[in-house]
Design an enzyme around this catalytic site. Structure first.
Site, PDB file in Angstrom:
ATOM      1  N   LYS A  13      -5.445  23.024  22.319  1.00  0.00           N
ATOM      2  CA  LYS A  13      -6.083  24.218  22.890  1.00  0.00           C
ATOM      3  C   LYS A  13      -7.472  24.438  22.292  1.00  0.00           C
ATOM      4  O   LYS A  13      -8.446  24.628  23.019  1.00  0.00           O
ATOM      5  CB  LYS A  13      -5.225  25.474  22.634  1.00  0.00           C
ATOM      6  CG  LYS A  13      -3.831  25.416  23.231  1.00  0.00           C
ATOM      7  CD  LYS A  13      -3.054  26.705  22.973  1.00  0.00           C
ATOM      8  CE  LYS A  13      -2.818  27.013  21.503  1.00  0.00           C
ATOM      9  NZ  LYS A  13      -1.956  26.040  20.803  1.00  0.00           N
ATOM     10  N   ARG A  88       0.849  35.176  23.667  1.00  0.00           N
ATOM     11  CA  ARG A  88       1.911  34.304  23.172  1.00  0.00           C
ATOM     12  C   ARG A  88       3.286  34.910  23.386  1.00  0.00           C
ATOM     13  O   ARG A  88       4.294  34.285  23.053  1.00  0.00           O
ATOM     14  CB  ARG A  88       1.716  34.079  21.676  1.00  0.00           C
ATOM     15  CG  ARG A  88       1.054  32.769  21.308  1.00  0.00           C
ATOM     16  CD  ARG A  88       0.824  32.812  19.797  1.00  0.00           C
ATOM     17  NE  ARG A  88       0.837  31.532  19.170  1.00  0.00           N
ATOM     18  CZ  ARG A  88      -0.270  30.870  18.815  1.00  0.00           C
ATOM     19  NH1 ARG A  88      -1.457  31.333  19.064  1.00  0.00           N
ATOM     20  NH2 ARG A  88      -0.162  29.725  18.188  1.00  0.00           N
ATOM     21  N   ARG A 127      -4.532  17.165  11.292  1.00  0.00           N
ATOM     22  CA  ARG A 127      -5.648  18.022  11.712  1.00  0.00           C
ATOM     23  C   ARG A 127      -6.521  18.457  10.538  1.00  0.00           C
ATOM     24  O   ARG A 127      -6.031  18.845   9.497  1.00  0.00           O
ATOM     25  CB  ARG A 127      -5.081  19.270  12.402  1.00  0.00           C
ATOM     26  CG  ARG A 127      -6.101  20.393  12.565  1.00  0.00           C
ATOM     27  CD  ARG A 127      -5.725  21.378  13.617  1.00  0.00           C
ATOM     28  NE  ARG A 127      -4.483  22.091  13.369  1.00  0.00           N
ATOM     29  CZ  ARG A 127      -3.909  22.896  14.271  1.00  0.00           C
ATOM     30  NH1 ARG A 127      -4.456  23.066  15.466  1.00  0.00           N
ATOM     31  NH2 ARG A 127      -2.785  23.511  13.992  1.00  0.00           N
ATOM     32  N   ARG A 161      -5.582  23.616   7.288  1.00  0.00           N
ATOM     33  CA  ARG A 161      -4.898  24.904   7.320  1.00  0.00           C
ATOM     34  C   ARG A 161      -3.651  24.877   6.458  1.00  0.00           C
ATOM     35  O   ARG A 161      -2.905  23.902   6.455  1.00  0.00           O
ATOM     36  CB  ARG A 161      -4.529  25.255   8.767  1.00  0.00           C
ATOM     37  CG  ARG A 161      -5.676  25.881   9.511  1.00  0.00           C
ATOM     38  CD  ARG A 161      -5.436  25.926  10.981  1.00  0.00           C
ATOM     39  NE  ARG A 161      -4.147  26.517  11.353  1.00  0.00           N
ATOM     40  CZ  ARG A 161      -3.750  26.666  12.608  1.00  0.00           C
ATOM     41  NH1 ARG A 161      -4.539  26.281  13.602  1.00  0.00           N
ATOM     42  NH2 ARG A 161      -2.584  27.201  12.883  1.00  0.00           N
ATOM     43  N   ARG A 172       6.835  27.218  13.838  1.00  0.00           N
ATOM     44  CA  ARG A 172       5.852  27.517  14.877  1.00  0.00           C
ATOM     45  C   ARG A 172       6.317  26.978  16.234  1.00  0.00           C
ATOM     46  O   ARG A 172       6.125  27.612  17.268  1.00  0.00           O
ATOM     47  CB  ARG A 172       4.485  26.967  14.473  1.00  0.00           C
ATOM     48  CG  ARG A 172       3.828  27.847  13.404  1.00  0.00           C
ATOM     49  CD  ARG A 172       2.808  27.125  12.584  1.00  0.00           C
ATOM     50  NE  ARG A 172       1.690  26.647  13.375  1.00  0.00           N
ATOM     51  CZ  ARG A 172       0.841  25.703  12.962  1.00  0.00           C
ATOM     52  NH1 ARG A 172       1.000  25.127  11.782  1.00  0.00           N
ATOM     53  NH2 ARG A 172      -0.142  25.349  13.721  1.00  0.00           N
TER      54      ARG A 172
HETATM   55  P1  ADP Z   1      -4.239  23.662  19.043  1.00  0.00           P
HETATM   56  O1  ADP Z   1      -5.482  24.518  19.044  1.00  0.00           O
HETATM   57  O2  ADP Z   1      -3.535  23.663  20.361  1.00  0.00           O
HETATM   58  O3  ADP Z   1      -3.330  23.973  17.903  1.00  0.00           O
HETATM   59  P2  ADP Z   1      -6.051  21.463  18.274  1.00  0.00           P
HETATM   60  O4  ADP Z   1      -7.103  21.485  19.317  1.00  0.00           O
HETATM   61  O5  ADP Z   1      -6.387  22.013  16.934  1.00  0.00           O
HETATM   62  O6  ADP Z   1      -4.708  22.159  18.831  1.00  0.00           O
HETATM   63  O7  ADP Z   1      -5.552  19.957  18.130  1.00  0.00           O
HETATM   64  C1  ADP Z   1      -4.604  19.573  17.123  1.00  0.00           C
HETATM   65  C2  ADP Z   1      -5.020  18.248  16.479  1.00  0.00           C
HETATM   66  O8  ADP Z   1      -4.865  17.192  17.440  1.00  0.00           O
HETATM   67  C3  ADP Z   1      -6.484  18.190  16.038  1.00  0.00           C
HETATM   68  O9  ADP Z   1      -6.554  17.406  14.857  1.00  0.00           O
HETATM   69  C4  ADP Z   1      -7.197  17.493  17.216  1.00  0.00           C
HETATM   70  O10 ADP Z   1      -8.336  16.743  16.767  1.00  0.00           O
HETATM   71  C5  ADP Z   1      -6.113  16.572  17.749  1.00  0.00           C
HETATM   72  N1  ADP Z   1      -6.127  16.434  19.229  1.00  0.00           N
HETATM   73  C6  ADP Z   1      -6.481  17.366  20.154  1.00  0.00           C
HETATM   74  N2  ADP Z   1      -6.327  16.886  21.414  1.00  0.00           N
HETATM   75  C7  ADP Z   1      -5.841  15.624  21.274  1.00  0.00           C
HETATM   76  C8  ADP Z   1      -5.456  14.596  22.207  1.00  0.00           C
HETATM   77  N3  ADP Z   1      -5.538  14.788  23.545  1.00  0.00           N
HETATM   78  N4  ADP Z   1      -5.011  13.428  21.701  1.00  0.00           N
HETATM   79  C9  ADP Z   1      -4.915  13.236  20.358  1.00  0.00           C
HETATM   80  N5  ADP Z   1      -5.255  14.155  19.425  1.00  0.00           N
HETATM   81  C10 ADP Z   1      -5.698  15.337  19.869  1.00  0.00           C
HETATM   82  P1  ADP Z   2      -1.825  26.883  16.670  1.00  0.00           P
HETATM   83  O1  ADP Z   2      -2.867  25.896  16.331  1.00  0.00           O
HETATM   84  O2  ADP Z   2      -0.502  26.647  16.027  1.00  0.00           O
HETATM   85  O3  ADP Z   2      -1.696  27.144  18.126  1.00  0.00           O
HETATM   86  P2  ADP Z   2      -3.180  29.391  15.990  1.00  0.00           P
HETATM   87  O4  ADP Z   2      -4.387  29.144  15.164  1.00  0.00           O
HETATM   88  O5  ADP Z   2      -3.360  29.775  17.407  1.00  0.00           O
HETATM   89  O6  ADP Z   2      -2.211  28.165  15.851  1.00  0.00           O
HETATM   90  O7  ADP Z   2      -2.290  30.513  15.285  1.00  0.00           O
HETATM   91  C1  ADP Z   2      -1.943  30.441  13.905  1.00  0.00           C
HETATM   92  C2  ADP Z   2      -0.973  31.563  13.570  1.00  0.00           C
HETATM   93  O8  ADP Z   2      -1.599  32.841  13.830  1.00  0.00           O
HETATM   94  C3  ADP Z   2       0.302  31.598  14.396  1.00  0.00           C
HETATM   95  O9  ADP Z   2       1.319  30.768  13.845  1.00  0.00           O
HETATM   96  C4  ADP Z   2       0.677  33.090  14.321  1.00  0.00           C
HETATM   97  O10 ADP Z   2       1.263  33.415  13.065  1.00  0.00           O
HETATM   98  C5  ADP Z   2      -0.680  33.766  14.385  1.00  0.00           C
HETATM   99  N1  ADP Z   2      -1.091  34.065  15.777  1.00  0.00           N
HETATM  100  C6  ADP Z   2      -2.177  33.551  16.450  1.00  0.00           C
HETATM  101  N2  ADP Z   2      -2.248  34.047  17.694  1.00  0.00           N
HETATM  102  C7  ADP Z   2      -1.190  34.895  17.832  1.00  0.00           C
HETATM  103  C8  ADP Z   2      -0.701  35.705  18.893  1.00  0.00           C
HETATM  104  N3  ADP Z   2      -1.319  35.763  20.103  1.00  0.00           N
HETATM  105  N4  ADP Z   2       0.424  36.434  18.667  1.00  0.00           N
HETATM  106  C9  ADP Z   2       1.054  36.428  17.484  1.00  0.00           C
HETATM  107  N5  ADP Z   2       0.651  35.669  16.437  1.00  0.00           N
HETATM  108  C10 ADP Z   2      -0.452  34.909  16.605  1.00  0.00           C
END
Ligand code: ADP
Ligand code: ADP
Ligand code: ZN
Length: 216
Positions: A13, A88, A127, A161, A172
């Site tokens: 995302k 969420r 990551r 993180r 999660r």
């Molecule tokens: P989210 O915001 O949904 O938690 P991230 O964008 O942080 O996910 O992506 C999680 C990890 O996977 C990061 O280290 C990113 O560089 C990697 N990543 C993102 N998209 C892809 C993909 N399509 N294929 C492989 N690795 C990916």
């Molecule tokens: P991910 O990469 O796992 O999608 P985020 O950076 O979006 O993680 O979120 C990290 C943490 O922040 C979540 O595990 C949760 O504890 C909190 N969080 C983020 N967005 C929300 C939301 N919309 N509602 C509740 N908790 C949230």
């Protein structure tokens, strides 16, 4: 254009949000980033959210709804925003509908990024992020062109993180399946849902999203 990016932790995302923000001039609103900033700054919200985030559970709906409702009023959101990690829960989705109606704004599409759980654990474990500009990287899937140097800003400090560890990832994922998956049905019914295959590489996922947006 106002969009939501929906998907499990590690689906991509944040990665796709940064690309879309740049290509479409949208503001990226990540509740995870905002909460981490609040924790780092030691604000009241940060103090309340810290332990919940470390356990990999969702912080209360009231907190995140409040954050988003305020942020959407900022002038930079007037030309379009991209919600990354919000809503969420169904309560958050319903609150968002109300907020948007009140503010005379509308949602154009909800992009669901689909990735299998096994793939997610590896994505999250590898990551890391540029400490200076926030660009996202991965030990295997997206290394900087030059080791130790951010492609985007030339920075040389990176961070990982605290909640990106195997134990927390499991909670999660559990939270995603129990509390967030129902949103797929919710937005499916509204006709706004566009699902893409997130198992492909970053560029291919981006292409699918751009195609879905071109069809709007
Ligand atoms: P989210 O915001 O949904 O938690 P991230 O964008 O942080 O996910 O992506 C999680 C990890 O996977 C990061 O280290 C990113 O560089 C990697 N990543 C993102 N998209 C892809 C993909 N399509 N294929 C492989 N690795 C990916
Ligand atoms: P991910 O990469 O796992 O999608 P985020 O950076 O979006 O993680 O979120 C990290 C943490 O922040 C979540 O595990 C949760 O504890 C909190 N969080 C983020 N967005 C929300 C939301 N919309 N509602 C509740 N908790 C949230
Ligand atoms: Zn950088």
């Amino acid at each position: 254009m106002n969009l939501i990016l929906l998907g499990p932790p590690g689906a991509g995302k944040g990665t796709q949000a940064r690309m879309l923000a740049e290509s479409h001039g949208l503001v990226q609103l990540s509740t995870g980033d905002m909460l981490r900033a609040a924790v780092a700054a030691g604000t009241e919200i940060g103090i309340q959210a810290k332990e919940t985030m470390e356990r990999g559970e969702l912080v209360s709906d009231d907190i995140v709804i409040g954050i988003i409702s305020e942020r959407i009023d900022d002038p930079d959101c007037a030309d379009g925003f991209l919600l990354d990690g919000f809503p969420r829960t169904l309560a958050q989705a319903e609150a968002l509908d109300e907020i948007l109606t009140q503010k005379n704004k509308k949602l154009d599409a909800v992009i669901e990024i689909r990735v299998d759980d096994e793939q997610l654990v590896g994505r999250i474990a590898g990551r890391f992020t540029c400490a200076k500009c926030g660009e996202g990287y991965h030990d295997t899937f997206r290394r900087p062109e030059r080791d130790g140097i951010c492609d985007k800003c030339g920075g040389s400090e990176f961070s990982r993180r605290k909640d990106d560890n195997e134990e927390t990832v499991r909670s999660r994922l559990q939270a995603y399946h129990a509390q967030t998956v129902p949103l797929i049905g919710y937005y499916g019914e509204s006709g706004k849902l566009k699902s893409v295959d997130g198992m492909l590489d970053i560029e291919s996922v981006n292409r699918q999203i751009e195609e879905a947006l071109a069809g709007l």
